[in-house]
Enzyme design. Structure first.
Site, PDB file in Angstrom:
ATOM      1  N   GLU A   6      18.653  52.391 -27.014  1.00 53.31           N
ATOM      2  CA  GLU A   6      19.037  52.103 -25.621  1.00 53.31           C
ATOM      3  C   GLU A   6      18.468  50.731 -25.294  1.00 53.31           C
ATOM      4  O   GLU A   6      17.288  50.611 -24.970  1.00 53.31           O
ATOM      5  CB  GLU A   6      18.460  53.181 -24.684  1.00 53.31           C
TER       6      GLU A   6
ATOM      7  N   CYS B 159      17.566  47.959 -16.476  1.00 53.22           N
ATOM      8  CA  CYS B 159      18.376  47.512 -17.621  1.00 53.22           C
ATOM      9  C   CYS B 159      19.827  47.275 -17.240  1.00 53.22           C
ATOM     10  O   CYS B 159      20.487  46.436 -17.841  1.00 53.22           O
ATOM     11  CB  CYS B 159      18.293  48.538 -18.745  1.00 53.22           C
TER      12      CYS B 159
HETATM   13  P1  NAD Z   1      10.183  46.188 -25.292  1.00 50.50           P
HETATM   14  O1  NAD Z   1      11.267  46.221 -26.309  1.00 50.50           O
HETATM   15  O2  NAD Z   1       9.299  45.013 -25.248  1.00 50.50           O
HETATM   16  O3  NAD Z   1       9.208  47.460 -25.467  1.00 50.50           O
HETATM   17  C1  NAD Z   1       9.701  48.772 -25.555  1.00 50.50           C
HETATM   18  C2  NAD Z   1       8.729  49.614 -26.363  1.00 50.50           C
HETATM   19  O4  NAD Z   1       8.617  49.072 -27.657  1.00 50.50           O
HETATM   20  C3  NAD Z   1       7.328  49.668 -25.782  1.00 50.50           C
HETATM   21  O5  NAD Z   1       6.849  50.993 -25.860  1.00 50.50           O
HETATM   22  C4  NAD Z   1       6.533  48.732 -26.673  1.00 50.50           C
HETATM   23  O6  NAD Z   1       5.191  49.142 -26.837  1.00 50.50           O
HETATM   24  C5  NAD Z   1       7.275  48.798 -27.985  1.00 50.50           C
HETATM   25  N1  NAD Z   1       7.227  47.526 -28.713  1.00 50.50           N
HETATM   26  C6  NAD Z   1       7.167  46.278 -28.193  1.00 50.50           C
HETATM   27  N2  NAD Z   1       7.148  45.351 -29.166  1.00 50.50           N
HETATM   28  C7  NAD Z   1       7.193  46.021 -30.334  1.00 50.50           C
HETATM   29  C8  NAD Z   1       7.192  45.626 -31.699  1.00 50.50           C
HETATM   30  N3  NAD Z   1       7.136  44.348 -32.064  1.00 50.50           N
HETATM   31  N4  NAD Z   1       7.244  46.595 -32.642  1.00 50.50           N
HETATM   32  C9  NAD Z   1       7.301  47.890 -32.307  1.00 50.50           C
HETATM   33  N5  NAD Z   1       7.290  48.325 -31.022  1.00 50.50           N
HETATM   34  C10 NAD Z   1       7.248  47.415 -30.048  1.00 50.50           C
HETATM   35  O7  NAD Z   1      10.911  46.438 -23.902  1.00 50.50           O
HETATM   36  P2  NAD Z   1      10.262  46.459 -22.458  1.00 50.50           P
HETATM   37  O8  NAD Z   1       9.821  45.083 -22.103  1.00 50.50           O
HETATM   38  O9  NAD Z   1       9.271  47.560 -22.359  1.00 50.50           O
HETATM   39  O10 NAD Z   1      11.516  46.876 -21.572  1.00 50.50           O
HETATM   40  C11 NAD Z   1      12.463  45.967 -21.128  1.00 50.50           C
HETATM   41  C12 NAD Z   1      13.706  45.984 -21.976  1.00 50.50           C
HETATM   42  O11 NAD Z   1      14.180  47.305 -22.140  1.00 50.50           O
HETATM   43  C13 NAD Z   1      14.846  45.231 -21.335  1.00 50.50           C
HETATM   44  O12 NAD Z   1      15.540  44.509 -22.316  1.00 50.50           O
HETATM   45  C14 NAD Z   1      15.727  46.312 -20.766  1.00 50.50           C
HETATM   46  O13 NAD Z   1      17.065  45.962 -20.596  1.00 50.50           O
HETATM   47  C15 NAD Z   1      15.559  47.374 -21.789  1.00 50.50           C
HETATM   48  N6  NAD Z   1      15.836  48.682 -21.222  1.00 50.50           N
HETATM   49  C16 NAD Z   1      16.925  49.362 -21.645  1.00 50.50           C
HETATM   50  C17 NAD Z   1      17.222  50.583 -21.070  1.00 50.50           C
HETATM   51  C18 NAD Z   1      18.411  51.388 -21.486  1.00 50.50           C
HETATM   52  O14 NAD Z   1      18.477  52.554 -21.107  1.00 50.50           O
HETATM   53  N7  NAD Z   1      19.347  50.841 -22.231  1.00 50.50           N
HETATM   54  C19 NAD Z   1      16.388  51.096 -20.079  1.00 50.50           C
HETATM   55  C20 NAD Z   1      15.288  50.361 -19.686  1.00 50.50           C
HETATM   56  C21 NAD Z   1      15.010  49.159 -20.264  1.00 50.50           C
END
Ligand code: NAD
Length: 477
Positions: free
Chosen positions: A228, A262
């Site tokens: 997602e 998102c």
């Molecule tokens: P992110 O990808 O930075 O982090 C998401 C999760 O991944 C966190 O739990 C984090 O600890 C982990 N993570 C971060 N970097 C990592 C790495 N290098 N390796 C492994 N795990 C890692 O996202 P965010 O900043 O928490 O959220 C914002 C993003 O999420 C935006 O792009 C938004 O559009 C998207 N989002 C999508 C949905 C959806 O339903 N499609 C919903 C909410 C947010």
């Protein structure tokens, strides 16, 4: 496998019997799954009800944590997180036994005497990783699907919403046997250690960039995934629209959670003739929602971190801000901001904004808007405002996006009857309602045949000529 030494519950810390806590937890989950307990229909129902009772018990704590992490007003915290999840739970509790029943399907005469069905099997031990923007909803809504489908689960909340993360750990630890549902707090190292394990399914919500990392980690074990992800969701405004209603619905969708949604409309593509009027109405809507000074409003969220605030601030440099643009670093505040005269080359158009900044671009002919959308990665959502049904149909037919709304923003997410998810760069797979159950299940095709008759036709040496075979296949399949 890394072994991290330390102690507090819910963190990937103290080593256990040579195994790291994460590896040990997964081992426990595998044993629990093997026992068959999580597959039992009554067990699933009981766990869903337990989760419901826990959320009701923790409601205040969750709302307080969301306030601390994002300054979420109670209305938003309940409507988009706690209440949202309870709605999903009620729907699942009501239907899960029905969803579990194998679906009987037709059996070709060719396979007589026999019957065919699709049976939904749980994957096994699943991992759920959540982001920070709806830190409760996006951790617990997938959990509902995972439980309903009969899996064991390990949860990883976002480290950037630490208050909500802590409450989730407390609630999950108090409610569930950790061999069945476990939770690990932490940032990238914890996430990476989790991803290094071999899971039976991974459900990830977060950015497209990290989605690629998750997909690569899953590929090593051929683990199926739901991703997602995010992206830039366009909002097209045709001149044939009620500008006031349009502005209100755009401002609402953009400014909910201070734009950290998102599926927030990322940017506007407005038909030239109505741009000025739309900007005026957007300004009016912003004032109506948050008063003259949104900083004083109880209804306006804050940016999750100073780093994100700085990133947003940089997007405003050298732009034509026609409304807002105020930033207060101390309180991580950025006012609702409109930018006019934006071009595709501007920094604000290079990546997902994820904040209360709305760039405005114009088009003359709808084909220009469609071409613009199609020349960029497939968005998570697409919005089109128009009274012209032919035009909205054309836009929906000629573009590809995870989901879409005509004459609204965001609302399509709040349905248990439709799958929510992305396509292309915005993700793969969908969930909510029955689609969550299906996301966490493998649809197994089962054919059951009687031993009563066993015509020799299919066995070698083949006696049937091809003409007869073609005739039979046409008639009996
Ligand atoms: P992110 O990808 O930075 O982090 C998401 C999760 O991944 C966190 O739990 C984090 O600890 C982990 N993570 C971060 N970097 C990592 C790495 N290098 N390796 C492994 N795990 C890692 O996202 P965010 O900043 O928490 O959220 C914002 C993003 O999420 C935006 O792009 C938004 O559009 C998207 N989002 C999508 C949905 C959806 O339903 N499609 C919903 C909410 C947010």
């Amino acid at each position: 496998m890394s072994t991290i030494i330390n102690s507090s519950p819910g963190t990937a810390t103290a080593a256990t019997n040579g195994l790291s806590p994460i590896a040990k937890s997964l081992q426990n989950q595998r044993e629990f799954f093997k026992s068959g307990t999580s597959k039992d229909a009554d067990f699933r129902l009981t766990q869903l009800k337990k989760l419901r009772a826990a959320i009701v018990k923790y409601e205040k704590k969750i709302m307080t944590a969301l306030k601390a992490d994002l300054n979420k007003p109670a209305f938003e915290a309940y409507g988009t997180e706690v209440g949202f999840v309870l709605g999903e739970l009620d729907h699942t509790i009501k239907h899960v036994k029905k969803w579990m029943r194998p679906n009987k399907v037709k059996t070709a005469l060719f396979h007589a005497i026999g019957s065919s069905r699709i049976q939904h099997d749980p994957y096994g031990a699943v991992l759920i990783i959540a982001p920070w923007n709806y830190p409760f909803q996006l951790l617990i809504a997938p959990l509902i699907g995972a439980i309903s489908a009969g899996n064991t689960v390990v949860l990883k909340p976002s480290e950037l919403a630490p208050h909500t993360s802590d409450v989730c750990v407390e609630m999950i630890k108090e409610t569930f046997d950790e061999h069945y549902i476990d939770i690990f707090e932490g940032g990238v190292p914890v996430s990476q250690e989790l991803l290094a394990q071999k899971w039976d399914y991974i459900f990830f919500t977060g950015s497209t960039a990290v989605g690629k990392i998750v997909y690569q980690a899953a590929a090593k074990h051929l683990t199926p995934v739901t991703l997602e992800l995010g992206g830039k969701s366009p909002c097209i405004v045709d001149k044939d629209t009620d500008i006031k209603v349009t502005a209100q619905r755009i401002a609402w969708g953009k400014l909910l959670n201070a734009g950290q949604t998102c599926i927030a409309p990322d940017y506007l593509l407005v038909q030239e003739e109505v741009k000025d009027e739309l900007i005026e109405q957007l300004k009016k809507s912003i004032k109506k929602f948050y008063g003259k000074n949104p900083m004083k409003s109880k209804n306006y969220c804050r940016i999750i971190s100073s780093k994100h605030l700085e990133r947003l601030g940089a997007l405003l440099e050298n732009t034509n801000v026609v409304h807002g643009g105020e930033i207060d670093a101390e309180t991580k505040y950025i006012s609702p901001t409109l930018i006019d005269g934006v071009t595709d080359n501007d920094p604000v158009m290079q990546s997902e904004i994820f904040g209360p900044i709305l760039p405005i671009m114009t088009y003359r002919n709808i084909n220009e808007a469609i071409d613009y959308v199609n020349s960029h990665p497939k968005p998570l959502a697409l919005y089109v405002f128009t009274k012209n049904k032919k035009l909205s149909k054309k836009v929906l037919k000629e573009t590809s996006s995870g989901g879409a709304c005509v004459n609204d923003t965001i609302s399509h997410i709040a349905s248990t009857e439709m799958p929510f998810g992305g396509v292309g760069a915005s993700g793969m797979g969908g969930y909510h309602g029955k689609f969550s159950f299906e996301a966490f299940s493998h649809a197994k095709s089962v054919m059951e045949r009687s031993q009563m008759i066993d015509p020799p036709l299919r066995y070698a040496p083949y006696r049937m000529n091809l003409g007869t075979l073609k005739f039979l296949l046409k008639r009996l399949m």
